[in-house]
Design a protein around this motif. Structure first.
Motif, PDB file in Angstrom:
ATOM      1  N   ASP A   1      -3.947 -60.116  12.865  1.00  0.00           N
ATOM      2  CA  ASP A   1      -3.487 -59.041  13.773  1.00  0.00           C
ATOM      3  C   ASP A   1      -4.498 -58.584  14.833  1.00  0.00           C
ATOM      4  OD1 ASP A   1      -4.714 -58.017  11.468  1.00  0.00           O
ATOM      5  OD2 ASP A   1      -3.743 -56.090  11.626  1.00  0.00           O
TER       6      ASP A   1
ATOM      7  N   ASP B   1       0.220 -60.140  11.597  1.00  0.00           N
ATOM      8  CA  ASP B   1      -0.879 -60.722  10.814  1.00  0.00           C
ATOM      9  C   ASP B   1      -0.826 -62.245  10.763  1.00  0.00           C
ATOM     10  OD1 ASP B   1      -1.231 -58.059  10.338  1.00  0.00           O
ATOM     11  OD2 ASP B   1      -1.409 -58.224   8.168  1.00  0.00           O
TER      12      ASP B   1
ATOM     13  N   SER C   1      -5.916 -59.586   4.017  1.00  0.00           N
ATOM     14  CA  SER C   1      -5.052 -58.391   4.066  1.00  0.00           C
ATOM     15  C   SER C   1      -3.704 -58.727   4.685  1.00  0.00           C
ATOM     16  CB  SER C   1      -5.729 -57.276   4.878  1.00  0.00           C
ATOM     17  OG  SER C   1      -5.730 -57.604   6.250  1.00  0.00           O
TER      18      SER C   1
ATOM     19  N   LYS D   1      -0.209 -54.401  -0.958  1.00  0.00           N
ATOM     20  CA  LYS D   1      -0.350 -53.706   0.319  1.00  0.00           C
ATOM     21  C   LYS D   1       1.035 -53.312   0.821  1.00  0.00           C
ATOM     22  CE  LYS D   1      -2.130 -54.080   4.978  1.00  0.00           C
ATOM     23  NZ  LYS D   1      -2.927 -54.868   5.924  1.00  0.00           N
TER      24      LYS D   1
ATOM     25  N   TYR E   1      -1.094 -46.449   8.246  1.00  0.00           N
ATOM     26  CA  TYR E   1      -2.058 -47.302   8.955  1.00  0.00           C
ATOM     27  C   TYR E   1      -2.149 -46.953  10.445  1.00  0.00           C
ATOM     28  CZ  TYR E   1      -1.028 -50.258   4.845  1.00  0.00           C
ATOM     29  OH  TYR E   1      -0.821 -50.731   3.572  1.00  0.00           O
TER      30      TYR E   1
ATOM     31  N   PHE F   1      -5.556 -46.626  12.352  1.00  0.00           N
ATOM     32  CA  PHE F   1      -6.248 -47.925  12.360  1.00  0.00           C
ATOM     33  C   PHE F   1      -5.647 -48.829  13.432  1.00  0.00           C
ATOM     34  CE2 PHE F   1      -6.313 -52.392  11.203  1.00  0.00           C
ATOM     35  CZ  PHE F   1      -7.597 -52.628  10.729  1.00  0.00           C
ATOM     36  N   ARG F   2      -4.310 -48.874  13.476  1.00  0.00           N
ATOM     37  CA  ARG F   2      -3.665 -49.753  14.467  1.00  0.00           C
ATOM     38  C   ARG F   2      -3.987 -49.310  15.888  1.00  0.00           C
ATOM     39  NH1 ARG F   2       2.267 -50.804  11.630  1.00  0.00           N
ATOM     40  NH2 ARG F   2       1.430 -51.898   9.814  1.00  0.00           N
TER      41      ARG F   2
ATOM     42  N   LYS G   1       6.093 -54.771  10.017  1.00  0.00           N
ATOM     43  CA  LYS G   1       5.515 -55.793   9.142  1.00  0.00           C
ATOM     44  C   LYS G   1       6.280 -55.874   7.821  1.00  0.00           C
ATOM     45  CE  LYS G   1       0.856 -55.495  11.136  1.00  0.00           C
ATOM     46  NZ  LYS G   1      -0.598 -55.565  10.861  1.00  0.00           N
TER      47      LYS G   1
ATOM     48  N   GLN H   1       4.743 -57.145   4.293  1.00  0.00           N
ATOM     49  CA  GLN H   1       4.138 -56.064   3.505  1.00  0.00           C
ATOM     50  C   GLN H   1       5.209 -55.478   2.576  1.00  0.00           C
ATOM     51  OE1 GLN H   1       2.266 -53.384   6.345  1.00  0.00           O
ATOM     52  NE2 GLN H   1       0.619 -54.852   6.741  1.00  0.00           N
TER      53      GLN H   1
ATOM     54  N   LYS I   1      -3.202 -50.459  -1.654  1.00  0.00           N
ATOM     55  CA  LYS I   1      -3.348 -49.826  -0.355  1.00  0.00           C
ATOM     56  C   LYS I   1      -2.002 -49.414   0.204  1.00  0.00           C
ATOM     57  CE  LYS I   1      -4.895 -51.284   4.162  1.00  0.00           C
ATOM     58  NZ  LYS I   1      -5.381 -52.373   4.949  1.00  0.00           N
TER      59      LYS I   1
ATOM     60  N   TYR J   1      -7.884 -48.187  -1.496  1.00  0.00           N
ATOM     61  CA  TYR J   1      -8.246 -48.030  -0.081  1.00  0.00           C
ATOM     62  C   TYR J   1      -7.621 -46.735   0.438  1.00  0.00           C
ATOM     63  CZ  TYR J   1      -9.151 -49.796   4.732  1.00  0.00           C
ATOM     64  OH  TYR J   1      -9.593 -50.000   6.016  1.00  0.00           O
TER      65      TYR J   1
ATOM     66  N   SER K   1      -6.601 -45.103   6.986  1.00  0.00           N
ATOM     67  CA  SER K   1      -6.869 -44.276   8.166  1.00  0.00           C
ATOM     68  C   SER K   1      -5.982 -43.038   8.258  1.00  0.00           C
ATOM     69  CB  SER K   1      -6.728 -45.129   9.418  1.00  0.00           C
ATOM     70  OG  SER K   1      -5.437 -45.713   9.494  1.00  0.00           O
TER      71      SER K   1
ATOM     72  N   TYR L   1     -13.193 -43.927   4.666  1.00  0.00           N
ATOM     73  CA  TYR L   1     -13.876 -43.565   5.913  1.00  0.00           C
ATOM     74  C   TYR L   1     -14.789 -42.353   5.687  1.00  0.00           C
ATOM     75  CZ  TYR L   1     -10.468 -46.690   8.051  1.00  0.00           C
ATOM     76  OH  TYR L   1      -9.718 -47.792   8.370  1.00  0.00           O
TER      77      TYR L   1
HETATM   78  C1  PBG Z   1      -4.542 -55.485   9.037  1.00  0.00           C
HETATM   79  C2  PBG Z   1      -5.080 -54.304   8.359  1.00  0.00           C
HETATM   80  C3  PBG Z   1      -4.552 -53.008   8.439  1.00  0.00           C
HETATM   81  C4  PBG Z   1      -5.430 -52.170   7.760  1.00  0.00           C
HETATM   82  C5  PBG Z   1      -6.481 -52.951   7.241  1.00  0.00           C
HETATM   83  N1  PBG Z   1      -6.230 -54.291   7.613  1.00  0.00           N
HETATM   84  C6  PBG Z   1      -3.380 -52.487   9.176  1.00  0.00           C
HETATM   85  C7  PBG Z   1      -2.070 -53.126   9.100  1.00  0.00           C
HETATM   86  O1  PBG Z   1      -1.706 -53.795   8.126  1.00  0.00           O
HETATM   87  O2  PBG Z   1      -1.352 -52.964  10.087  1.00  0.00           O
HETATM   88  C8  PBG Z   1      -5.247 -50.685   7.644  1.00  0.00           C
HETATM   89  C9  PBG Z   1      -6.452 -49.884   7.367  1.00  0.00           C
HETATM   90  C10 PBG Z   1      -6.332 -48.424   7.596  1.00  0.00           C
HETATM   91  O3  PBG Z   1      -5.255 -47.884   7.959  1.00  0.00           O
HETATM   92  O4  PBG Z   1      -7.338 -47.753   7.388  1.00  0.00           O
HETATM   93  N2  PBG Z   1      -4.353 -56.643   8.492  1.00  0.00           N
END
Ligand code: PBG
Length: 274
Positions: free
Chosen positions: A72, A80, A115, A145, A151, A154-155, A169, A173, A200, A223, A226, A264
Motif C-alpha cells: 500500500d 496492499d 500486514s 488484522k 487506521y 495512519f492512512r 480493503k 482484511q 490489530k 497493536y 493510529s 505510538y
Molecule cells: C498497511 C498498514 C496499515 C497499518 C499498518 N500497516 C493500514 C491499513 O491496513 O490500511 C495501520 C497502522 C495504524 O493505523 O496505526 N498495510
C-alpha cells in the motif's frame, strides 16, 4: 502521527533509547511519482525503507527493526496488493511480497512483518528467506488484522487514504464481526512458520487477543493503532481525560494476554509510570 526524515529519525531513536525502547516499526512515505499499479518501488533494493534500515543499523546496531510487508505505500491505488478486475489478486501479490521481504532482509531488518493479509504469504516468505539463508529473520504475522476505520490517521500519514478513495480493503482484511476467522488465520500462520502473531487494532479487539492467547501458546503482539492513539491524545489535549488513561489502555492489552504492544505512546510510558 509524525513523519521523520532520513536524518531526524536518528534523534528520535536516540530519545527512544533513553527511554529503554529498543524496537521500532518503520513505515515509509513514498513520493507519488514513485507509485504505480504494481508497487514496483517496494522491491527496489535502494528504496527509502532499505536505505533507512541500513543507515539505522550502522548507527544503532542495538536497535531491533520491524519492517512492514505490504504494497500500500507503493501502489497508486492504495491497496496492499496487485489489482485484477478491481479485486486484489492473492497469488500474484505473493510473488511480489516474497521479493519485498528479501530486499528488507538484505537491508538488515530483524523482523519481517507482513500486514497485507494475503493467504499463504507466511509460508511463501519463510521459504524465500530460508532459501537465501536468512534463517534468523523473525516473521511477525499480522494474523488477525481487521478491516478497521481506526487506521484513518495512519492512512493519511502514508498518503494511502487519498489513493484508496472510497475503495475498501474488506476483501482481504477481516470483518469486525468475526471471531472464528481470527483463530483460523492465526492457525494457518503458525503452521506456515510465523514466530509471533499480531492482533490489530487493539482496544476494540481485546477479546480477540485473549482468545488467540488462550488457544495458541505463541507470542502475541497487540497493536494500538493510529485511530486509538488519536482518540486518546486528542481527548488528553482537550483536557477531557487525564494522560494516565494511556497506561490504563495499555494495561488492558496486558490483561488480555498480549506479550508485547506496538504503540505510538512508547516514548511516554516510562514517564507515565514514574
Ligand atoms: C498497511 C498498514 C496499515 C497499518 C499498518 N500497516 C493500514 C491499513 O491496513 O490500511 C495501520 C497502522 C495504524 O493505523 O496505526 N498495510
Amino acid at each position: 502521527i509524525n513523519r521523520y526524515g532520513q536524518d531526524s529519525i536518528f534523534s528520535e531513536i536516540e530519545e527512544l533509547l533513553e527511554h529503554d525502547i529498543n524496537t521500532i516499526a518503520l513505515f515509509p512515505v513514498i513520493n507519488d511519482s514513485k507509485k504505480n499499479s504494481t508497487g514496483d518501488e517496494a522491491i527496489n533494493a535502494s528504496n527509502l525503507m532499505c536505505e533507512t534500515i541500513s543507515n539505522i543499523k550502522k548507527r544503532f546496531p542495538e536497535i531491533i527493526l520491524i519492517s512492514d510487508v505490504a504494497l500500500d505505500p507503493y501502489t497508486d491505488h492504495g491497496h496492499d496488493g496487485i489489482l485484477k478486475n478491481d479485486y486484489v489478486d492473492n497469488d500474484e501479490t505473493l510473488a511480489v511480497l516474497r521479493k519485498q521481504s528479501l530486499t528488507l532482509a538484505q537491508a538488515g531488518t530483524d523482523i519481517i512483518a507482513p500486514s497485507d493479509m494475503m493467504d499463504g504469504r507466511i509460508g511463501s516468505i519463510r521459504e524465500a528467506l530460508d532459501e537465501m539463508d536468512y534463517k534468523n529473520t523473525i516473521l511477525l504475522s499480522y494474523a488477525a488484522k481487521y478491516n478497521s476505520k481506526f487506521y484513518g490517521p495512519f492512512r493519511d500519514a502514508v498518503n494511502s487514504a487519498s489513493s484508496l478513495g472510497k475503495s475498501s480493503k474488506s476483501s482481504y482484511q477481516m470483518s469486525p464481526k468475526n471471531i472464528n476467522e481470527a483463530l483460523h488465520e492465526v492457525a494457518m500462520d503458525i503452521n506456515e512458520g510465523a514466530d509471533i502473531v499480531m492482533v490489530k487494532p487493539g482496544m476494540p479487539y481485546l477479546d480477540i487477543i485473549k482468545t488467540v492467547k488462550d488457544n495458541f501458546k505463541i507470542p502475541v503482539l497487540a497493536y494500538q493503532v493510529s485511530g486509538e492513539y488519536s482518540l486518546l491524545s486528542n481527548s488528553i489535549k482537550k483536557g477531557l481525560i487525564d494522560e494516565s488513561s494511556v497506561l490504563e489502555s495499555l494495561i488492558s492489552f496486558k490483561r488480555a494476554g498480549a506479550n508485547a504492544i506496538v504503540s505510538y505512546y512508547a516514548d511516554r510510558i516510562e514517564d507515565l509510570i514514574k
